[in-house]
Enzyme design. Structure first.
Site, mmCIF file in Angstrom:
data_model
loop_
_atom_site.group_PDB
_atom_site.id
_atom_site.type_symbol
_atom_site.label_atom_id
_atom_site.label_comp_id
_atom_site.label_asym_id
_atom_site.label_seq_id
_atom_site.Cartn_x
_atom_site.Cartn_y
_atom_site.Cartn_z
ATOM 1 N N HIS A 45 0.797 -1.227 0.000
ATOM 2 C CA HIS A 45 0.000 0.000 0.000
ATOM 3 C C HIS A 45 0.831 1.280 0.000
ATOM 4 O O HIS A 45 0.308 2.348 -0.328
ATOM 5 C CB HIS A 45 -0.938 0.019 1.212
ATOM 6 C CG HIS A 45 -2.061 -0.962 1.115
ATOM 7 N ND1 HIS A 45 -3.022 -0.886 0.147
ATOM 8 C CD2 HIS A 45 -2.367 -2.050 1.867
ATOM 9 C CE1 HIS A 45 -3.892 -1.876 0.300
ATOM 10 N NE2 HIS A 45 -3.511 -2.598 1.321
ATOM 11 N N ARG A 69 6.175 -6.613 3.309
ATOM 12 C CA ARG A 69 4.911 -7.100 2.765
ATOM 13 C C ARG A 69 4.959 -6.856 1.259
ATOM 14 O O ARG A 69 5.045 -5.720 0.804
ATOM 15 C CB ARG A 69 3.711 -6.390 3.380
ATOM 16 C CG ARG A 69 2.392 -6.876 2.753
ATOM 17 C CD ARG A 69 1.182 -6.532 3.576
ATOM 18 N NE ARG A 69 0.911 -5.103 3.623
ATOM 19 C CZ ARG A 69 -0.166 -4.574 4.225
ATOM 20 N NH1 ARG A 69 -1.040 -5.365 4.831
ATOM 21 N NH2 ARG A 69 -0.341 -3.264 4.230
ATOM 22 N N ASP A 83 16.352 -10.979 -2.194
ATOM 23 C CA ASP A 83 17.720 -10.722 -2.658
ATOM 24 C C ASP A 83 18.290 -9.420 -2.105
ATOM 25 O O ASP A 83 19.504 -9.216 -2.108
ATOM 26 C CB ASP A 83 17.771 -10.698 -4.184
ATOM 27 C CG ASP A 83 17.565 -12.081 -4.792
ATOM 28 O OD1 ASP A 83 17.643 -13.068 -4.046
ATOM 29 O OD2 ASP A 83 17.307 -12.164 -6.011
ATOM 30 N N GLU A 146 -6.991 -12.152 6.097
ATOM 31 C CA GLU A 146 -7.727 -10.889 6.058
ATOM 32 C C GLU A 146 -9.056 -10.983 5.304
ATOM 33 O O GLU A 146 -9.611 -9.968 4.894
ATOM 34 C CB GLU A 146 -6.850 -9.796 5.442
ATOM 35 C CG GLU A 146 -6.194 -10.175 4.131
ATOM 36 C CD GLU A 146 -5.182 -9.144 3.658
ATOM 37 O OE1 GLU A 146 -5.224 -7.999 4.132
ATOM 38 O OE2 GLU A 146 -4.332 -9.494 2.805
ATOM 39 N N ASP A 172 -9.061 -4.997 6.284
ATOM 40 C CA ASP A 172 -9.547 -5.837 5.197
ATOM 41 C C ASP A 172 -10.480 -6.926 5.713
ATOM 42 O O ASP A 172 -11.479 -7.258 5.064
ATOM 43 C CB ASP A 172 -8.372 -6.468 4.450
ATOM 44 C CG ASP A 172 -7.693 -5.491 3.502
ATOM 45 O OD1 ASP A 172 -8.393 -4.917 2.655
ATOM 46 O OD2 ASP A 172 -6.482 -5.300 3.613
#
Length: 258
Positions: A45, A69, A83, A146, A172
């Site tokens: 987000h 996230r 990575d 969620e 959510d």
């Protein structure tokens, strides 16, 4: 790289973390110096890209554990953030067992998983590649529950081998039930059910706690990964409180001068 969180999860102890959404390395540096156990860099987000993330990870100090996230449960996103040297991934919208299985495979190298080989910064630019390959099995897989479907299938999701923990997205989840807050009875019962499943399976759960009421509820429910808020919310709250206090003092001073 892994910090203190893996040990806290293994010992089933409570950990406190914060969401990082402002694309500046000074933010994680300040938060990690404050003593947060983990920091979650939000690529779902927040306006953070991979270049931002690399610079921000360099700002993490002390033994705070860096988590990310990803925007979606897609191996392409996962290998790129791993990575860069993060210790774990939070996977959004995990609704069924197959979703969790893909998440686990995404963080593991073949033959156990499907992660591409090219750790770059995670392996200290090739200076400790073999050491990294030995440590990579410790990468945390945190699935986000969620939706109503995920709540109903929580047992099968958390039974997937390799899932380290789960995290509740209260906003959510609430919207999934047609509500606006986790405090609504139907959503609250769903969260309580997840707490029971966590106890039964031994997989620690977490929750985003934006206020003291949600924090107290999460701790009473036995959740272990507690997000205390996000950088921009801390900034707004602190500035609002400081400004309000200044205006109170100004009003009191004006009254005394009359």
């Amino acid at each position: 790289m892994f910090g203190k969180l893996p040990g806290l999860i293994k010992q089933k102890q409570v950990s406190f973390g914060a969401w990082v959404t402002i694309a500046n390395p000074e933010v994680p540096e300040m938060l990690s110096l404050l003593g947060f156990d983990w920091l979650l860099f939000d690529l779902e987000h927040a306006p953070i890209d991979y270049q931002h993330l690399e610079h921000m990870l360099m700002g993490v100090r002390s033994d705070a554990t860096p988590l990310v996230r990803v925007p979606f449960n897609d191996p392409v996103y996962v290998k790129r953030v791993l990575d860069l040297g993060v210790a774990g991934v939070l996977f959004p919208l995990i609704n069924r067992k197959e979703d969790a299985e893909l998440a686990v495979k995404s963080v593991k190298y073949p033959p156990e998983g499907i992660r591409g080989v090219g750790p770059r910064r995670a392996a200290s630019w090739g200076l400790r590649t073999e050491e990294y390959f030995k440590e990579a099995h410790n990468i945390l897989v945190i699935v986000q529950i969620e939706t109503r479907e995920a709540v109903e299938r929580a047992e099968e999701i958390l039974a997937v081998e390799g899932v380290s923990a789960f995290f509740i997205g209260p906003n959510d989840l609430s919207f999934s039930y047609g509500k606006r807050s986790w405090k609504d009875e139907v959503v609250r019962k769903a969260v309580e059910r997840l707490a029971e499943v966590s106890e039964q399976t031994g997989v620690p759960g977490g929750m985003y706690c934006s206020d003291n009421e949600s924090l107290e509820f999460a701790l009473r429910s036995g959740f272990k990964l507690i997000a205390l808020g996000s950088d921009y919310r801390f900034l707004v709250a602190g500035a609002r409180e400081r400004l309000a206090r200044a205006r109170e003092l100004l009003q009191a001073s004006s009254t005394l001068q009359r």
